[in-house]
Design a protein around this motif. Structure first.
Motif, PDB file in Angstrom:
ATOM      1  N   ARG A 113     -37.258 -15.848  -1.387  1.00 63.80           N
ATOM      2  CA  ARG A 113     -37.466 -15.855   0.023  1.00 63.80           C
ATOM      3  C   ARG A 113     -38.258 -16.614   1.009  1.00 63.80           C
ATOM      4  NH1 ARG A 113     -34.015 -10.378   1.203  1.00 63.80           N
ATOM      5  NH2 ARG A 113     -31.999 -11.405   0.143  1.00 63.80           N
ATOM      6  N   GLY A 117     -33.926  -1.398   8.272  1.00 62.63           N
ATOM      7  CA  GLY A 117     -33.638  -1.570   8.166  1.00 62.63           C
ATOM      8  C   GLY A 117     -33.378  -3.393   7.199  1.00 62.63           C
ATOM      9  N   ASP A 118     -34.580  -3.787   6.620  1.00 64.40           N
ATOM     10  CA  ASP A 118     -35.081  -5.101   5.420  1.00 64.40           C
ATOM     11  C   ASP A 118     -34.322  -5.178   4.856  1.00 64.40           C
ATOM     12  OD1 ASP A 118     -36.669  -6.690   4.888  1.00 64.40           O
ATOM     13  OD2 ASP A 118     -38.420  -5.032   4.720  1.00 64.40           O
ATOM     14  N   GLU A 119     -33.604  -6.413   5.125  1.00 67.83           N
ATOM     15  CA  GLU A 119     -33.198  -7.335   3.761  1.00 67.83           C
ATOM     16  C   GLU A 119     -33.303  -7.099   2.240  1.00 67.83           C
ATOM     17  OE1 GLU A 119     -31.667 -10.942   5.248  1.00 67.83           O
ATOM     18  OE2 GLU A 119     -30.569 -10.281   5.773  1.00 67.83           O
ATOM     19  N   ASP A 120     -35.077  -7.178   2.293  1.00 67.98           N
ATOM     20  CA  ASP A 120     -35.473  -7.272   1.138  1.00 67.98           C
ATOM     21  C   ASP A 120     -35.932  -6.399   0.131  1.00 67.98           C
ATOM     22  OD1 ASP A 120     -36.228  -9.561   1.702  1.00 67.98           O
ATOM     23  OD2 ASP A 120     -37.940  -9.788   2.650  1.00 67.98           O
ATOM     24  N   LYS A 178     -42.102  -3.741   7.746  1.00 66.13           N
ATOM     25  CA  LYS A 178     -41.167  -4.746   7.029  1.00 66.13           C
ATOM     26  C   LYS A 178     -42.315  -5.708   5.776  1.00 66.13           C
ATOM     27  CE  LYS A 178     -38.264  -7.663   9.345  1.00 66.13           C
ATOM     28  NZ  LYS A 178     -37.966  -8.762   9.972  1.00 66.13           N
ATOM     29  N   GLN A 211     -33.917  -3.475  -0.852  1.00 68.26           N
ATOM     30  CA  GLN A 211     -33.375  -3.449  -2.036  1.00 68.26           C
ATOM     31  C   GLN A 211     -33.760  -3.995  -3.300  1.00 68.26           C
ATOM     32  OE1 GLN A 211     -29.516  -5.206  -2.877  1.00 68.26           O
ATOM     33  NE2 GLN A 211     -29.913  -6.475  -1.003  1.00 68.26           N
ATOM     34  N   TYR A 212     -34.023  -4.821  -2.448  1.00 63.70           N
ATOM     35  CA  TYR A 212     -35.377  -5.953  -3.996  1.00 63.70           C
ATOM     36  C   TYR A 212     -36.506  -5.277  -4.797  1.00 63.70           C
ATOM     37  CZ  TYR A 212     -30.903  -9.558  -3.380  1.00 63.70           C
ATOM     38  OH  TYR A 212     -29.922  -9.323  -3.796  1.00 63.70           O
TER      39      TYR A 212
END
Lengths: 209, 368
Positions: A40, A16-19, A82, A21-22
């Motif tokens: 970030r 579930g890492d926000e990074d 992460k 997709q990048y």
């Protein structure tokens, strides 16, 4: 959107890492997606490097080097932890390598004390933010921080890194364990010694705590 | 109750409640009765608060842009690498195969080139002459027409034009010859043609020799500065066929040979092959007329083997075969005598006068 990446689907959901997709965009060759990741994490990376090296300019170089190294090996990122943890591991390693280089060249001085008794960290005027309106309080704060940094710099690398990550940057034991690839117990024992050593150093430098 | 030393080791982790339940309890119990350990804990708390309170440093201006510039540079390097080698399973075998192909092709071309160079060396003797002849043919046709129409006075003027600019020029300065002289040279190239003409034409005789001498005389007109005028006058006279023959008879033999060589050289110079022209002077030519071409070739080759000829190369045309050989000078006379038994020697250059022990010469075997 259809992604082609070497990160397994299950892993993506688990982390579930926000990074992520990048990261996957970067893995597909999108360089501009890396800009978001830099934006970030640049401050955290710089601060880790700064506390590790004790020199602002060196820290900037190390941070840039770490980001480039991260981009070079971003395809090998498998989302086992992460992305930030993976990234900070790189900056820690880069910092340690830089310290070894500097020590090898015998030209690294962590703290310079000039004739007036005012201490400068790493010989550079790093842009420390001013929290107090009172110049005296600001001066006192800067001096205190310089003492702390001097003592941090006096620690061995393995103690320094756990102290920086835990007490200065506030990472959890689990994250530190992931970053340094050492067991949890090792992190704790190192941290215990690091705190004791720092306390002894500060007592010596500041007179009394 | 644990000793102070043991408790002191646990205190740093007691700060953030990282101890196990039993250790946590033991520390708490010890702290109630030990003021030293309590003081140590206070110092540790102070240290911890000082480190936690350290200010964050801010990144410098344009830090993100600087990082991204480095990253983009890295990405471009990566792209170049990918272009060259990605995917490696396909590209690397293809690159290896291409390299091997190029290497094989290079060796093949090099070896083929050696053979072709030998052929070129033999054929280069005739090539400038043939080229000059080709140029000459249409001119000859035009000239014959012009001769029939052109009055004699105009011919005199054109000859004067040829001769006058050469008055200041050195005798052998062909490269700086003006265009009028070039025209004269083009006419002279008919003299360079004899070997080729002879092979193609059966009518080889005094009239041909006379023509070559005439051309040589024209060349003199363009080269020799003091004798420019009289030579030009000769040119006018040479337009008449009967006079040409008369002149040729009057030429001394030694001068004839020299003129012939000059003509050949001149023809080669016109073809832009001056070094080859020098080779041509050194080479000798024998024209052998035989009844049957194939039998004649066999006979000549037998003779060549008999006299130990080297570097024999053969070039076959429609009714003519050219053999280029190298033979010892001592055996030359005997070989020529034997050659007369095979067929009729129609034309032979002087084979003597060479300094070398071995002579390279060309045998043109022609059949009617």
């Amino acid at each position: 959107m259809f992604w082609v990446s070497n990160i397994p689907e299950g892993r993506k959901a688990a982390v579930g890492d926000e990074d992520l997709q990048y990261v996957m965009l970067c893995q597909k060759g999108d360089v501009e997606a890396f800009t978001v990741l830099v934006e970030r994490h640049q401050k955290k990376m710089l601060n880790i490097a700064y506390r590790m090296t004790g020199d602002y300019d060196e820290a900037c170089d190390v941070t840039q080097e770490a980001f480039i190294a991260a981009y070079k090996s971003i395809k090998s990122f498998k989302a086992e932890a992460k992305f930030s943890t993976w990234l900070y591991r790189i900056v820690i390693n880069c910092s340690k390598n830089r310290l070894k280089q500097l020590q090898g060249k015998s030209r690294h001085e962590s703290i310079l004390i000039d004739d007036s008794g005012e201490e400068k960290i790493g010989g550079t005027n790093h842009p420390l933010p001013s929290h107090e309106d009172n110049p005296g309080a600001t001066m006192e704060r800067r001096e205190r921080e310089a003492h702390v940094q001097k003592c941090v710099n006096s620690l061995d690398h393995e103690y320094r890194e756990v102290l920086v990550l835990r007490d200065i940057q506030g990472f959890s034991y689990e994250e530190i364990s992931d970053m340094l690839s050492v067991p949890d117990g090792t992190v704790k024992s190192r941290l215990s010694r690091a705190r004791s050593a720092l306390k002894d150093c500060l007592k010596k430098v500041m007179g009394d705590l | 109750m644990k000793e102070c030393k043991q408790i002191e080791n646990l205190l740093p982790l007691y700060l953030d409640d990282s101890l196990s339940g039993a250790d946590q309890k033991a520390v708490e119990e010890h702290l109630t009765s030990c003021s030293d350990c309590a003081q140590t804990l206070a110092q540790l708390r102070k240290t911890h608060s000082m480190t936690a309170d350290l200010s964050d440093v801010e990144p410098p201006a344009w830090f993100k842009q600087k990082i991204m510039a480095g990253v983009r540079e890295q990405a471009e390097k990566k792209t170049l690498f990918h272009k060259l080698f990605y995917p490696p399973k396909i590209k690397i075998p293809v690159q290896i195969f291409a390299t091997i192909c190029i290497a094989v092709l290079t060796v093949y071309i090099y070896r083929a080139g050696e053979d072709q160079m030998k052929k070129v060396v033999t054929s280069s003797i005739e090539s400038p002459v043939m080229e000059a002849q080709k140029k000459q043919q249409p001119q000859r046709e035009l000239q014959s027409k012009a001769d029939s129409v052109m009055p004699t006075e105009e011919a005199v003027k054109s000859a004067d034009k040829m001769a006058l600019p050469k008055s200041a020029a050195p005798e052998r300065d062909w490269a700086s010859a003006p265009s009028a002289a070039k025209d004269a040279n083009e006419q002279i190239t008919t003299a360079a043609a004899p070997p080729a003409d002879r092979s193609a034409n059966d009518q080889v005789g005094s009239s041909r020799k006379a023509e070559s001498i005439m051309a040589a005389e024209k060349m003199d007109a363009t080269k020799s500065a003091p004798a420019a005028k009289p030579a030009a006058t000769d040119e006018v006279v040479h337009r008449d066929g009967s006079v040409k023959a008369a002149k040729s008879v009057m030429m001394p033999e030694s001068r004839l040979k020299k003129k012939k060589q000059n003509d050949v050289l001149n023809a080669a110079m016109k073809g832009g092959q001056a070094p080859k022209a020098q080779d041509m002077i050194k080479q000798n030519r024998v024209v052998l007329k035989v009844a049957d071409l194939d039998d004649g070739i066999i006979e000549v080759e037998k003779l060549l083997v008999k006299y130990g000829a080297k570097n024999i190369s053969r070039q076959t045309a429609q009714s003519k075969t050219t053999l280029t050989v190298r033979l010892e000078k001592q055996k030359m006379k005997e070989f020529t005598a034997q050659l007369k038994t095979v067929g009729q020697i129609q034309y032979q250059d002087a084979l003597d006068g060479h300094q070398e022990e071995e002579i390279t010469f060309v045998i043109d075997i022609v059949s009617p």
